[in-house]
Design an enzyme around this catalytic site. Structure first.
Site, PDB file in Angstrom:
ATOM      1  N   HIS A 153       0.845  -1.197   0.000  1.00  7.08           N
ATOM      2  CA  HIS A 153       0.000   0.000   0.000  1.00  7.08           C
ATOM      3  C   HIS A 153       0.877   1.241   0.000  1.00  7.08           C
ATOM      4  CE1 HIS A 153       0.980  -0.870   4.222  1.00  7.08           C
ATOM      5  NE2 HIS A 153       1.062   0.442   4.325  1.00  7.08           N
TER       6      HIS A 153
ATOM      7  N   HIS B 203       5.616   6.245  -1.139  1.00  4.71           N
ATOM      8  CA  HIS B 203       6.423   5.032  -1.200  1.00  4.71           C
ATOM      9  C   HIS B 203       5.600   3.814  -0.807  1.00  4.71           C
ATOM     10  CE1 HIS B 203       6.562   5.962   3.069  1.00  4.71           C
ATOM     11  NE2 HIS B 203       6.871   4.694   3.266  1.00  4.71           N
TER      12      HIS B 203
END
Length: 190
Positions: free
Chosen positions: A42, A127
């Site tokens: 995620h 990220h």
């Protein structure tokens, strides 16, 4: 509940990244890293930590409003980097990063307004964590290998409120389990 707001990439995106990670895991020293599991991949927008159950409905409502005020946008996973001298290896993102950052700011603000202590504000760095290390290590070969990676582009259409279930068994290598407890459509997509 241990909660965070996130963008969850679709199956074709995680499949492309999984193929790239399989190559990375073949590099020398890869067995010294703790690799994250594909089901947990995620892009965190805001980390809330432990949230009292009574705050969850207000947090969910505020996240839904933040999502509604944000139009769907294009994103792709691209390249990589590290935090903490190799303690975390991650895949980066490209596309409409301005809207992604706006959504992250709105998710953080939603937490604050709902009464969740969000800690100090840091500039958002998109990220997706791929691996961690307990100590500093040289992950430059992995970052260099990721430099040429670009995954499929997708349209982000919702924001997820995710619950993190930390491992309790004490079994080495056990991964946290993630569960989307709410998904809010972006803009007019829902």
């Amino acid at each position: 509940m241990r909660l965070f707001a996130a963008v969850l990439p679709p199956e074709d995106v995680t499949a492309a990244l999984a193929a790239e990670v399989a190559v990375l895991r073949g590099l020398p020293g890869a067995d010294g890293l703790r690799w994250t599991g594909r089901p947990g991949w995620h892009l965190t927008l805001a980390f809330y930590g432990e949230v009292d159950d009574e705050l969850v409905p207000e947090l969910s409502a505020r996240l839904a409003r933040a999502a509604h005020r944000t139009a769907p946008f294009e994103l792709a996973l691209r390249g990589g980097g590290q935090f903490g001298r190799g303690r975390a290896l991650w895949a980066g993102a490209e596309g409409d990063l301005a809207t992604l950052r706006l959504l992250a700011d709105r998710a953080e603000a939603a937490g604050r307004r709902a009464g969740v202590a969000t800690g100090e504000h840091r500039r958002y760095q998109p990220h997706l964590t791929l691996a961690r290390s307990r100590q500093a290590c040289d992950v430059r070969p992995y970052v260099e290998a990721l430099a040429g990676f670009t995954g499929p582009t997708w349209t982000v259409t919702d924001l997820a409120l995710v619950r993190s279930h930390l491992p309790e068994s004490g079994v080495p290598g056990e991964q946290p389990r993630y569960e989307a407890v709410a998904r809010s459509p972006l803009g007019s997509s829902g």
